[in-house]
Design an enzyme around this catalytic site. Structure first.
Site, PDB file in Angstrom:
ATOM      1  N   ASP A 109      24.955  70.748   4.437  1.00 49.77           N
ATOM      2  CA  ASP A 109      26.071  70.316   5.283  1.00 49.77           C
ATOM      3  C   ASP A 109      26.979  69.334   4.558  1.00 49.77           C
ATOM      4  O   ASP A 109      27.692  68.565   5.186  1.00 49.77           O
ATOM      5  CB  ASP A 109      25.554  69.699   6.586  1.00 49.77           C
ATOM      6  CG  ASP A 109      24.553  68.588   6.355  1.00 49.77           C
ATOM      7  OD1 ASP A 109      24.317  68.229   5.189  1.00 49.77           O
ATOM      8  OD2 ASP A 109      23.990  68.086   7.346  1.00 49.77           O
ATOM      9  N   LYS A 160      20.969  50.059   7.569  1.00 47.17           N
ATOM     10  CA  LYS A 160      22.295  49.620   8.013  1.00 47.17           C
ATOM     11  C   LYS A 160      22.269  48.136   8.354  1.00 47.17           C
ATOM     12  O   LYS A 160      21.325  47.637   8.977  1.00 47.17           O
ATOM     13  CB  LYS A 160      22.733  50.413   9.245  1.00 47.17           C
ATOM     14  CG  LYS A 160      22.929  51.891   8.999  1.00 47.17           C
ATOM     15  CD  LYS A 160      23.296  52.602  10.292  1.00 47.17           C
ATOM     16  CE  LYS A 160      23.381  54.104  10.098  1.00 47.17           C
ATOM     17  NZ  LYS A 160      23.694  54.818  11.356  1.00 47.17           N
ATOM     18  N   ASP A 218      30.436  64.925   4.879  1.00 44.01           N
ATOM     19  CA  ASP A 218      29.333  65.460   5.679  1.00 44.01           C
ATOM     20  C   ASP A 218      29.958  66.173   6.870  1.00 44.01           C
ATOM     21  O   ASP A 218      30.609  65.544   7.712  1.00 44.01           O
ATOM     22  CB  ASP A 218      28.439  64.312   6.137  1.00 44.01           C
ATOM     23  CG  ASP A 218      27.273  64.763   7.009  1.00 44.01           C
ATOM     24  OD1 ASP A 218      27.321  65.883   7.553  1.00 44.01           O
ATOM     25  OD2 ASP A 218      26.325  63.980   7.179  1.00 44.01           O
TER      26      ASP A 218
END
Length: 355
Positions: A109, A160, A218
């Site tokens: 992807d 993150k 993506d």
């Protein structure tokens, strides 16, 4: 060189497009998304690719057979989802490479224009266990980040955070030493990002980061899927698989674009699709046999196979499933998705106050 292509995901963020078709097989700029990856891999010197399949596994071999774009293809399916590392280990049973050989790992992807040959060269010269493609992003707080030292060696995989240490993120293309793949436990659910790579670093193995901020996308969301197709048509990313020259639109066989219709912005008009006079279609993907009536406006949207848009309707950032019908005068916006076969009568949905 051999490669493993990870194509097992269900593509839930792209529903209803992926209800009947796996995400990597969705038509993108006139051909299946994977065709762009296969053609580029062939151009880079990859001679054999193992597909790591799961969801609708049978459709991949039906689409590409045993050879495509000059590359030998074989298929290995997971009985149950095994994560990125587990999928790589499962597919490796079909590899023919020796323990020291480099094996390219591609995600089904990702659209990328980075220099894979340079990534492989870095991997070889550093005698690395794994070499990752890292790309630099404007807002790294949305990603886990991957810092490297002065020699390009990966030092950590960080989750993150509001204050990231670097703007380098994992771009999803890896070169593994074959022997490093064999260290992944077979038949287990394993994440390369959370388990394999940190474990290799902790063991003292060399994990390199190849940093290049070429085109990278993506395509896992509807907005990104539309953007990827649009960018290929416009020539922002070159692809040997493109079935036409780059330009404002790509019109496939048997499609009809009436004089007086405005079709631009990297739009793909699928086989047998029809756009009537007075319609406007900008930056969108129309699959085979889609129909846009006079006076309708379609922008940044996807019309699946046989979907129909009635006169005067407006679609902006919308996904229509197979054979969905939007009646005249409807106004659909902001990520609305219409499931296959659903029909909206005239002026059933409006966002404006002029209805």
């Amino acid at each position: 060189m051999e490669a493993i292509l990870l194509v097992g995901g269900r593509g839930t963020r792209l529903r209803p497009l992926t209800i009947s078709t796996p995400k990597p097989l969705l038509p993108t700029a006139g051909v299946a998304f994977l065709a762009h990856q296969l053609a580029r891999a062939s151009a880079l010197g990859v001679t054999r690719i193992v597909f790591a399949t799961s969801y609708r596994a049978e459709m991949f071999e039906a689409a590409f057979g045993s050879h495509a774009y000059g590359v030998e293809l074989c298929y290995v399916s997971e009985r149950q989802p095994l994560g990125t590392g587990g999928a790589i280990r499962n597919a490796a049973t079909a590899l023919e490479s020796g323990p020291a050989d480099p094996v390219l790992i591609l995600n089904g992807d990702i659209l990328s224009g980075h220099d894979v040959k340079a990534q492989v060269e870095l991997h070889t010269s550093a005698d690395a266990a794994v070499t990752l493609h890292l790309t630099e992003v404007e807002d790294p707080s949305r990603f886990g980040v991957v810092p490297t030292d002065a020699d390009g060696r990966v030092t950590a995989f960080l989750e993150k955070t509001a204050r990231p240490l670097t703007n380098q993120v994992n771009a999803g293309c890896y070169v593994f030493r074959r022997a490093a793949i064999d260290t992944i436990e077979e038949g287990e659910v394993v994440s390369v990002e959370r388990e394999t790579f940190p474990s290799l670093i902790a063991s003292g193995a060399t994990v390199m980061g190849y940093v290049e901020s070429a085109y990278w996308l993506d395509v896992g969301t509807p907005e990104a899927f539309v953007q990827g197709s649009r960018d290929l048509v416009l020539g922002r990313l070159a692809s040997p698989a493109m079935p036409g020259r780059p330009g404002q639109r790509l019109v496939l066989d048997r499609a009809v674009v009436a004089p007086g219709a405005v079709v631009r912005g990297g739009t793909t008009v699928g086989r047998g699709a029809v756009i009537e006079a007075g319609a406007t279609v900008i930056g969108s993907v129309l699959l085979d046999d889609a129909f846009v009536a006079e006076g309708a406006t379609v922008r940044d949207s996807v019309l699946s196979r046989g979907a129909r848009v009635g006169p005067g309707a407006t679609l902006d950032g919308v996904i229509l499933g197979d054979a969905a019908v939007v009646g005249p005068g409807n106004e659909l916006r902001d990520g609305l998705r219409l499931w296959p076969g659903i029909e909206l009568p005239a002026t059933a949905v409006r966002f404006s106050t002029d209805a």
